[in-house]
Each structure stands twice: as structure tokens, then as C-alpha cells.
Design a protein around this motif. Structure first.
Motif, PDB file in Angstrom:
ATOM      1  N   ASN A 232       0.816  -1.208   0.000  1.00 59.67           N
ATOM      2  CA  ASN A 232       0.000   0.000   0.000  1.00 59.67           C
ATOM      3  C   ASN A 232       0.853   1.262   0.000  1.00 59.67           C
ATOM      4  O   ASN A 232       0.603   2.180  -0.768  1.00 59.67           O
TER       5      ASN A 232
ATOM      6  N   ASN B 193       4.500   2.676  -7.945  1.00 59.12           N
ATOM      7  CA  ASN B 193       3.475   2.421  -8.962  1.00 59.12           C
ATOM      8  C   ASN B 193       3.346   0.928  -9.276  1.00 59.12           C
ATOM      9  O   ASN B 193       3.306   0.526 -10.440  1.00 59.12           O
TER      10      ASN B 193
ATOM     11  N   THR C  62       2.644   1.926  -3.767  1.00 55.11           N
ATOM     12  CA  THR C  62       2.008   3.109  -4.351  1.00 55.11           C
ATOM     13  C   THR C  62       3.071   4.078  -4.864  1.00 55.11           C
ATOM     14  O   THR C  62       2.945   4.626  -5.957  1.00 55.11           O
TER      15      THR C  62
ATOM     16  N   SER D  71       3.026  -7.756  -5.494  1.00 56.38           N
ATOM     17  CA  SER D  71       3.211  -7.554  -4.054  1.00 56.38           C
ATOM     18  C   SER D  71       4.087  -8.635  -3.424  1.00 56.38           C
ATOM     19  O   SER D  71       4.942  -8.333  -2.602  1.00 56.38           O
TER      20      SER D  71
ATOM     21  N   ASP E 228       1.326  -2.871  -8.718  1.00 57.17           N
ATOM     22  CA  ASP E 228      -0.012  -3.380  -8.457  1.00 57.17           C
ATOM     23  C   ASP E 228       0.071  -4.570  -7.501  1.00 57.17           C
ATOM     24  O   ASP E 228       1.152  -5.005  -7.118  1.00 57.17           O
ATOM     25  N   ASN E 229      -1.080  -5.106  -7.120  1.00 60.75           N
ATOM     26  CA  ASN E 229      -1.109  -6.206  -6.152  1.00 60.75           C
ATOM     27  C   ASN E 229      -0.484  -7.489  -6.698  1.00 60.75           C
ATOM     28  O   ASN E 229      -0.103  -8.361  -5.933  1.00 60.75           O
ATOM     29  N   LYS E 230      -0.374  -7.616  -8.023  1.00 61.92           N
ATOM     30  CA  LYS E 230       0.227  -8.821  -8.603  1.00 61.92           C
ATOM     31  C   LYS E 230       1.713  -8.931  -8.261  1.00 61.92           C
ATOM     32  O   LYS E 230       2.263 -10.007  -8.193  1.00 61.92           O
TER      33      LYS E 230
END
Length: 122
Positions: A82, A89, A86, A95, A91-93
Motif C-alpha cells: 500500500n 506504482n 504506491t 506484491s 499493483d497487487n500482482k
């Protein structure tokens, strides 16, 4: 009451950031006294384990719960994705990859700090 919950969420966020900074930079406290190692190593081990094994730090669900109680929307995923994701830049993929990379960087960085301190004051 929402203001209190939002303030509490910010306090938890601040504690989370301070803990993270202690994991990153806490090795330098050994310059003050070697006994700081006994404070820093558990912090470092926890930070590495949480990221390496994909665990959830208890501060994350607490912050989310306080955000919701304060009327704000809680973020998806973990603390690292998060806030750092962020900024980068991501995404959750990505993470999981970020968590493993963070654990690796924490280990290597702190080994260098400890070795540097040992060589300097050896």
C-alpha cells in the motif's frame, strides 16, 4: 468519534513506519553501544520473516480496522504494498515479489552494516 479512530489509525501507521525504520537503520545503533544489537536483531528478524513468509504484521489489520471505524476506506493488501508499492506504482500482482525483495534487501543491507561496524571497531 470518527476523528479519534482516524487519529488512532495514524498513530498505528506511525508506529509501523518507525518499526520499519528501526529494521532498516537500527544496526547503526551499535555505534552507540553493542548491546543495541539485542534490540535491533529481533526487530530485523521479525521484519524479514513477515516479508519473506508472506505473514501479516498485526499492525496492518489494526490500522485497517481503525480506518474503517473512522469512516475511511481501508486499503487492500499489506502495508508494504500500500505505501511503498504506491510510490513505486506497483499493483497487487507484484506484491509478493516486493515482499521477498524487501526481505532480501533488509538482510543484505544489515549484514553490510554489521560487518562494517565490526571491521571499524573490531
Amino acid at each position: 468519534m470518527g476523528v479519534i479512530y482516524r487519529a488512532a489509525a495514524k498513530i498505528v501507521l506511525s508506529l509501523h513506519v518507525l518499526f520499519s525504520m528501526a529494521a532498516i537503520f537500527g544496526g547503526f545503533a551499535l555505534l552507540l553501544h553493542l548491546s543495541w544489537m539485542w534490540v535491533h536483531l529481533p526487530v530485523l528478524i521479525w521484519a524479514v520473516a513477515v516479508n519473506l513468509f508472506g505473514w501479516t504484521c498485526p499492525l496492518t489489520p489494526l490500522e485497517k480496522k481503525l480506518l474503517k471505524a473512522g469512516g475511511d476506506q481501508a486499503y487492500e493488501g499489506g502495508f508494504l504494498v500500500n505505501y511503498l508499492g504506491t510510490l513505486l506504482n506497483l499493483d497487487n500482482k507484484t506484491s509478493r515479489k516486493l515482499e521477498v525483495q524487501t526481505a532480501s534487501v533488509l538482510l543484505v543491507w544489515n549484514m553490510l552494516v554489521y560487518v562494517g561496524i565490526c571491521l571499524t571497531y573490531g
